[in-house]
Design an enzyme around this catalytic site. Structure first.
Site, short mmCIF file in Angstrom:
data_model
loop_
_atom_site.label_atom_id
_atom_site.label_comp_id
_atom_site.label_asym_id
_atom_site.label_seq_id
_atom_site.Cartn_x
_atom_site.Cartn_y
_atom_site.Cartn_z
N HIS A 17 -13.49 11.10 -4.85
CA HIS A 17 -12.31 11.12 -3.82
C HIS A 17 -12.64 11.90 -2.46
O HIS A 17 -12.36 11.19 -1.29
CB HIS A 17 -11.25 12.20 -4.48
N LYS A 41 1.96 11.83 -16.14
CA LYS A 41 0.52 11.64 -16.56
C LYS A 41 0.09 13.07 -17.15
O LYS A 41 -0.85 13.15 -17.76
CB LYS A 41 -0.46 11.48 -15.28
N ARG A 90 -13.09 1.66 -7.27
CA ARG A 90 -14.43 1.64 -8.07
C ARG A 90 -14.92 0.12 -8.84
O ARG A 90 -14.62 -0.73 -8.04
CB ARG A 90 -14.34 2.40 -9.02
N SER A 128 -11.24 11.27 -12.41
CA SER A 128 -10.99 12.64 -13.00
C SER A 128 -11.05 13.04 -14.49
O SER A 128 -11.21 13.85 -14.84
CB SER A 128 -9.56 12.79 -12.29
O1 PNS Z 1 -4.88 9.01 -8.67
P1 PNS Z 1 -3.74 8.17 -9.21
O2 PNS Z 1 -3.28 8.72 -10.41
O3 PNS Z 1 -4.12 6.75 -9.71
O4 PNS Z 1 -2.66 7.99 -7.96
C1 PNS Z 1 -1.63 7.05 -8.21
C2 PNS Z 1 -0.38 7.16 -7.33
C3 PNS Z 1 -0.12 8.59 -7.02
C4 PNS Z 1 -1.08 6.92 -5.66
C5 PNS Z 1 0.45 6.43 -7.53
O5 PNS Z 1 1.17 6.59 -9.02
C6 PNS Z 1 1.92 6.60 -6.47
O6 PNS Z 1 1.79 5.99 -5.56
N1 PNS Z 1 2.73 7.36 -6.82
C7 PNS Z 1 3.93 7.51 -6.20
C8 PNS Z 1 5.21 6.65 -6.76
C9 PNS Z 1 5.40 5.09 -6.23
O7 PNS Z 1 5.42 5.02 -5.03
N2 PNS Z 1 4.92 4.36 -7.19
C10 PNS Z 1 4.75 2.96 -7.02
C11 PNS Z 1 5.75 2.04 -6.95
S1 PNS Z 1 6.84 2.05 -8.31
#
Ligand code: PNS
Length: 173
Positions: A17, A41, A90, A128
């Site tokens: 990250h 999560k 990745r 993570s």
């Molecule tokens: O590190 P991650 O868990 O892969 O991150 C995922 C994240 C936080 C980027 C994603 O879940 C996100 O954008 N969440 C905010 C809610 C949202 O906009 N969801 C997409 C449309 S439903």
């Protein structure tokens, strides 16, 4: 002013990250690292801790700030007047999920572009969840996470580390 959002759950922030954030900070004027609540999560660390660790891990980058958010990414981008989202990419396994999210966000806001920064080979396997798993078994975290995160994980899984020390180090390099 070119502003980008680097969103994620960051549970916890890894060296991969930090690499993405650093590279984004070299391209964009202002980088907003957005730590999502990601309640579904069931994160190991609460949002406040994840924000604190992200702040410590990125303190050296002058144009990077860290915020918490709970809601849609497109709404956050509108609130911060950001037109770019930067994410790390990745192995192939990331692609399908990221492709779906990018397409959806594009439908919700045509002015929001998502950019992907490819992980260097040394971070291709890093996540993570794998870091959490290693820590839960008292494994060596050197090189995988920033020092502040290693400290936090060692404190959280102190019993596993005490046991690992008793039976000899797991770092067999
Ligand atoms: O590190 P991650 O868990 O892969 O991150 C995922 C994240 C936080 C980027 C994603 O879940 C996100 O954008 N969440 C905010 C809610 C949202 O906009 N969801 C997409 C449309 S439903």
């Amino acid at each position: 002013m070119k502003r980008a959002i680097v969103p994620g759950t960051f549970d916890p922030i890894t060296a991969g990250h930090v690499d993405v954030i650093k590279r984004a900070s070299l391209i964009f004027d202002d980088v907003v690292v957005a730590v999502a609540a990601s309640v579904k999560k069931n994160p190991l660390f609460d949002q406040e801790t994840r924000v604190r660790l992200c702040k410590e891990a990125t303190a050296e980058f002058a144009n990077v700030r860290v915020i918490s958010f709970d809601g849609l990414l497109v709404d956050l981008a509108r609130d911060y007047d950001a037109h770019a989202v930067v994410k790390g990419l990745r192995a192939i396994t990331d692609f399908e999920y990221e492709f779906q999210m990018t397409a959806l966000n594009y439908e919700l806001n045509r002015n929001l572009e998502t950019f992907f920064i490819m992980s260097p080979p040394k971070y291709m396997y890093l996540s993570s969840s794998i870091v959490r798993e290693m820590a839960s078994m008292g494994g060596s975290l050197t090189g995988f996470v920033p020092a502040c995160v290693e400290k936090e994980l060692r404190a959280h899984f102190s019993e596993a580390y005490a046991l690992a020390e008793k039976h000899g180090s797991t770092n067999i390099k």
